[in-house]
Scaffold this motif. Structure first.
Motif, PDB file in Angstrom:
ATOM      1  N   ILE A  65       8.721  21.395  52.199  1.00 37.47           N
ATOM      2  CA  ILE A  65       8.025  20.468  51.289  1.00 37.47           C
ATOM      3  C   ILE A  65       8.365  20.846  49.849  1.00 37.47           C
ATOM      4  CG2 ILE A  65       5.839  19.389  50.708  1.00 37.47           C
ATOM      5  CD1 ILE A  65       5.706  21.659  53.617  1.00 37.47           C
ATOM      6  N   LYS A  66       8.885  19.860  49.084  1.00 40.01           N
ATOM      7  CA  LYS A  66       9.269  20.090  47.684  1.00 40.01           C
ATOM      8  C   LYS A  66       8.464  19.184  46.746  1.00 40.01           C
ATOM      9  CE  LYS A  66      14.091  20.903  49.060  1.00 40.01           C
ATOM     10  NZ  LYS A  66      15.492  20.421  48.907  1.00 40.01           N
ATOM     11  N   ASN A  67       8.496  19.529  45.462  1.00 35.79           N
ATOM     12  CA  ASN A  67       7.941  18.719  44.356  1.00 35.79           C
ATOM     13  C   ASN A  67       6.418  18.640  44.362  1.00 35.79           C
ATOM     14  OD1 ASN A  67      10.622  18.160  43.629  1.00 35.79           O
ATOM     15  ND2 ASN A  67      10.672  16.307  44.862  1.00 35.79           N
ATOM     16  N   LEU A  68       5.735  19.585  44.977  1.00 31.77           N
ATOM     17  CA  LEU A  68       4.273  19.570  44.971  1.00 31.77           C
ATOM     18  C   LEU A  68       3.718  19.781  43.564  1.00 31.77           C
ATOM     19  CD1 LEU A  68       3.656  21.714  48.189  1.00 31.77           C
ATOM     20  CD2 LEU A  68       3.173  19.283  47.940  1.00 31.77           C
ATOM     21  N   GLU A  69       4.409  20.608  42.749  1.00 32.50           N
ATOM     22  CA  GLU A  69       3.905  20.921  41.407  1.00 32.50           C
ATOM     23  C   GLU A  69       3.801  19.680  40.531  1.00 32.50           C
ATOM     24  OE1 GLU A  69       6.726  22.009  42.773  1.00 32.50           O
ATOM     25  OE2 GLU A  69       7.087  24.159  42.377  1.00 32.50           O
ATOM     26  N   LEU A  70       4.684  18.704  40.757  1.00 34.66           N
ATOM     27  CA  LEU A  70       4.681  17.494  39.918  1.00 34.66           C
ATOM     28  C   LEU A  70       3.379  16.716  40.061  1.00 34.66           C
ATOM     29  CD1 LEU A  70       8.318  16.192  40.548  1.00 34.66           C
ATOM     30  CD2 LEU A  70       7.496  17.645  38.684  1.00 34.66           C
ATOM     31  N   TYR A  71       2.664  16.921  41.163  1.00 39.72           N
ATOM     32  CA  TYR A  71       1.431  16.185  41.432  1.00 39.72           C
ATOM     33  C   TYR A  71       0.199  17.079  41.298  1.00 39.72           C
ATOM     34  CZ  TYR A  71       4.674  12.688  43.156  1.00 39.72           C
ATOM     35  OH  TYR A  71       5.691  11.752  43.241  1.00 39.72           O
ATOM     36  N   GLY A  72       0.376  18.217  40.622  1.00 39.43           N
ATOM     37  CA  GLY A  72      -0.758  19.102  40.370  1.00 39.43           C
ATOM     38  C   GLY A  72      -1.191  19.911  41.567  1.00 39.43           C
ATOM     39  N   LEU A  73      -0.344  20.015  42.587  1.00 34.34           N
ATOM     40  CA  LEU A  73      -0.668  20.789  43.794  1.00 34.34           C
ATOM     41  C   LEU A  73      -0.051  22.178  43.701  1.00 34.34           C
ATOM     42  CD1 LEU A  73      -0.107  18.030  46.495  1.00 34.34           C
ATOM     43  CD2 LEU A  73      -2.276  19.179  46.046  1.00 34.34           C
ATOM     44  N   ASP A  74      -0.827  23.201  43.998  1.00 35.30           N
ATOM     45  CA  ASP A  74      -0.341  24.573  44.007  1.00 35.30           C
ATOM     46  C   ASP A  74       0.373  24.826  45.344  1.00 35.30           C
ATOM     47  OD1 ASP A  74       0.126  27.257  43.989  1.00 35.30           O
ATOM     48  OD2 ASP A  74      -1.922  27.859  43.477  1.00 35.30           O
ATOM     49  N   PRO A  75       1.686  25.079  45.338  1.00 40.41           N
ATOM     50  CA  PRO A  75       2.404  25.278  46.608  1.00 40.41           C
ATOM     51  C   PRO A  75       1.805  26.401  47.456  1.00 40.41           C
ATOM     52  CG  PRO A  75       3.957  24.977  44.806  1.00 40.41           C
ATOM     53  CD  PRO A  75       2.605  25.094  44.183  1.00 40.41           C
ATOM     54  N   GLN A  76       1.328  27.485  46.816  1.00 40.86           N
ATOM     55  CA  GLN A  76       0.759  28.582  47.577  1.00 40.86           C
ATOM     56  C   GLN A  76      -0.524  28.144  48.302  1.00 40.86           C
ATOM     57  OE1 GLN A  76       2.134  31.919  47.912  1.00 40.86           O
ATOM     58  NE2 GLN A  76       0.718  31.636  49.613  1.00 40.86           N
ATOM     59  N   CYS A  77      -1.371  27.359  47.611  1.00 40.16           N
ATOM     60  CA  CYS A  77      -2.607  26.855  48.232  1.00 40.16           C
ATOM     61  C   CYS A  77      -2.285  25.920  49.394  1.00 40.16           C
ATOM     62  CB  CYS A  77      -3.462  26.134  47.193  1.00 40.16           C
ATOM     63  SG  CYS A  77      -4.190  27.238  45.963  1.00 40.16           S
ATOM     64  N   VAL A  78      -1.289  25.040  49.198  1.00 43.47           N
ATOM     65  CA  VAL A  78      -0.893  24.125  50.267  1.00 43.47           C
ATOM     66  C   VAL A  78      -0.375  24.911  51.466  1.00 43.47           C
ATOM     67  CG1 VAL A  78       0.727  22.299  50.908  1.00 43.47           C
ATOM     68  CG2 VAL A  78      -0.418  22.220  48.692  1.00 43.47           C
ATOM     69  N   ALA A  79       0.408  25.965  51.200  1.00 47.33           N
ATOM     70  CA  ALA A  79       0.931  26.796  52.291  1.00 47.33           C
ATOM     71  C   ALA A  79      -0.209  27.473  53.051  1.00 47.33           C
ATOM     72  CB  ALA A  79       1.899  27.838  51.729  1.00 47.33           C
ATOM     73  N   ASN A  80      -1.207  27.970  52.310  1.00 48.10           N
ATOM     74  CA  ASN A  80      -2.336  28.644  52.967  1.00 48.10           C
ATOM     75  C   ASN A  80      -3.135  27.679  53.842  1.00 48.10           C
ATOM     76  OD1 ASN A  80      -1.576  30.959  51.630  1.00 48.10           O
ATOM     77  ND2 ASN A  80      -3.091  30.751  50.003  1.00 48.10           N
TER      78      ASN A  80
END
Length: 581
Positions: A504-519
């Protein structure tokens, strides 16, 4: 529709003829919904573009917050402190000590005048209210007592009927430094029953028969337990008129007081004690370990003294309100399996005074950690390029000017009309003059095309402007970036031994923290999830999780985070469920 436009013009004379036509369009679909409030009042709601724009009570028209965000100066506005919004959304009226007095003075209103309520620093209204006294009476009363009866707020059930967008950030017309100095005068609100609140129980809906294509009437009935009414004591703990409140509380029967105490402890426990990681949670553990600890000193929870008689019946009532979900995971043993922490009742609940500050700080920390994600508002914009300057300079725009699609459309329409380019024989076509030819036609087309359809003209214009986009995160200033926003990209990659991974790429552009999404994903699917750099970039990362997890991603991004599908790429790669035999 013509009668509605006449009524709107009479109710809101500040609207110009052009604004009125835009507000009540001639051709777009306009839906009518009939509902009933907790008080049993019949309410007619007018919907346009999936958003409620007006509601009518006893033949009086009122705008919704969606309408006021488009026309923020439609009503006289009074400002209050941001913490007051929680109380208003929970069903409270606005008291005068909670109203900020600007140095320029209040707008002049009479008793019964329809007003808008804004928050300090933002001109976007968050509530619609009726003044209970005139401006002169407010000042003569020393800014004490109830000032406004609130009818509808941002975050209430009427707002939820729309697209659930958030208030735009509109700068105040006049910056008043004095408004920021008096931090002592906090919110002063008085409890009340909400005007707009609907039942979500499908068993209680009424069949209203056949409807026309343009209008649909639905009836929403109200459930027997009015939980916000019962929670009134907790909502108004900070009210200035404590003596009046005490009398109102004492007038309730012991059963009503126990119902209110159960509601208070229930919402307190969900907001401050229970975390997502605790679920599923035994209902007996929830009552014994969480609700009992939220009971104020000197009081004791006793379900037998309430109107529910059984705790399972109390939880069933909460489940009907869509606050939580209870299931019997083992025979005879019920557990709470799901909680809607973004439910307005939970979000509007204020922790009562008297609980330790350390506990409140820890609770606040836990709540912030699990804060509900709010999707950003994304608006496509267009910049005037060098080649398009001749077409836009008549309207006063230069190279680099940033415009919305509606502004571009209006500029092109005005240009065509000003230069009399509408084809006289067929008004669906526009004659191409020298400027339109140079700006919109390729060299191979310049000798062949002399007329363009309106749609073709506008689409060619947008294609030749520089693409931009504006992203607005909740509570922050808008950000304008070049180009079109990249969608969240979901890809499936093959690894050794025929193993698949989801990237999954480009999560930061939508204000999503990649680490939180991974957890969160790792916990949901019980698979390993890691964060790796995006190849070819310096500061971008991607989430990588074992297996094809597109189904779980789709549910999380679309349902939980409520991101529009058009901003997510790769959902079609989800594995097909089931196998053909």
């Amino acid at each position: 529709r013509r009668k509605l436009r006449t009524d709107v013009a009479a109710a809101f004379p500040n609207l110009s003829a052009e604004q009125l036509t835009e507000f009540i369009p001639n051709k777009e679909e306009l839906n009518v919904i009939k509902i009933y409030s907790h008080k049993g009042e019949a309410v007619t709601v007018y919907m346009n573009n999936r958003n409620p724009i007006l509601f009518e009570i006893e033949k009086a028209l009122y705008p919704t917050v969606y309408t006021l965000w488009l026309y923020p100066d439609l009503l006289p506005a009074f400002s209050t402190w941001p913490p007051v919004l929680q109380k208003l959304a929970g069903g409270a009226d606005l008291m005068l000590p909670g109203v900020i007095v600007p140095s320029s003075g209040f707008p002049q209103v009479e008793r019964g005048t329809l007003c808008a309520v804004t928050l300090l620093g933002n001109r976007a209204p968050v509530a619609v209210a009726v003044a209970t006294m005139s401006t002169a009476e407010m000042l003569a009363a020393g800014m004490k007592g109830k000032g406004f009866a609130v009818l509808h707020t941002y975050l209430d059930h009427l707002w939820e009927y729309g697209d659930k967008s958030y208030p735009p950030t509109l700068a105040p017309l006049v910056t008043d430094s004095a408004e920021k100095e008096s931090a002592e005068d906090q919110e002063e609100t008085e409890g009340r029953e909400p005007v707009i609140s609907f039942s979500t129980d499908p068993l209680q809906h009424v069949d209203v028969g056949d409807l026309s294509l343009k209008e649909r009437d639905t009836c929403a009935t109200v459930m027997g337990k009015e939980l916000l009414h019962e929670n009134r004591a907790a909502e108004t703990a900070e009210d200035a008129n404590t003596e009046v409140q005490q009398e109102a509380e004492d007038s309730r029967t012991p059963q009503e007081q126990m119902d209110a105490l159960f509601n208070q402890c229930f919402f307190h426990a969900l907001k401050c004690k229970v975390k997502k990681s605790d679920l599923p949670l035994l209902t007996s553990t929830f009552l014994r370990s969480h609700m009992f600890s939220c009971c104020p000193a000197g009081q004791q929870l006793d379900i037998k003294k309430s109107s529910y008689k059984k705790f399972s019946k109390f939880l069933q009532c909460m489940q009907q309100q869509k606050i939580l979900q209870v299931k019997e995971l083992n025979k005879g043993v019920e557990s709470i399996v799901e909680v809607d922490w973004k439910h307005p009742n939970i979000r509007a609940f204020a922790v009562p005074e008297g609980f330790s500050s350390a506990s409140a700080a820890q609770d606040s920390k836990n709540e912030d950690r699990e804060q509900v994600y709010r999707a950003p508002e994304i608006i496509p914009l267009y910049g005037v390029s060098t080649k398009m300057v001749p077409l836009f300079q008549e309207s006063g725009h230069r190279k680099g000017s940033i415009l919305s699609s509606s502004e571009v459309r209006n500029i092109i329409i005005n240009y065509v009309k000003t230069n009399e380019l509408v084809d006289e024989t067929n008004k669906n076509f526009v004659k191409v003059n020298a400027i339109l030819c140079d700006c919109l036609l390729d060299k191979s087309e310049q000798d062949e095309i002399s007329n363009l359809k309106w749609d073709d003209l506008l689409s060619r214009c947008l294609e030749r402007l520089q693409p931009l986009h504006q992203v607005t995160f909740f509570g922050r200033e808008p950000i304008v970036r070049k180009g079109n926003i990249e969608p969240i990209d979901i890809t499936i990659a093959q690894r050794s031994s025929n193993k698949k991974v989801t990237i999954i790429k480009n999560l930061e552009l939508y204000g999503l923290d990649p680490q939180c999404v991974a957890n969160v994903l790792q916990q949901k699917v019980q698979a390993s999830a890691t964060i790796t750099p995006v190849p070819g970039t310096k500061d971008r990362v991607q989430v990588q999780i074992q297996g094809n997890q597109t189904h779980h991603l789709a549910k999380m991004l679309l349902e939980e985070y409520q991101l529009p599908r058009k901003y997510i790429q790769g959902l079609e790669k989800a594995p097909k469920l089931g196998r053909k035999k």
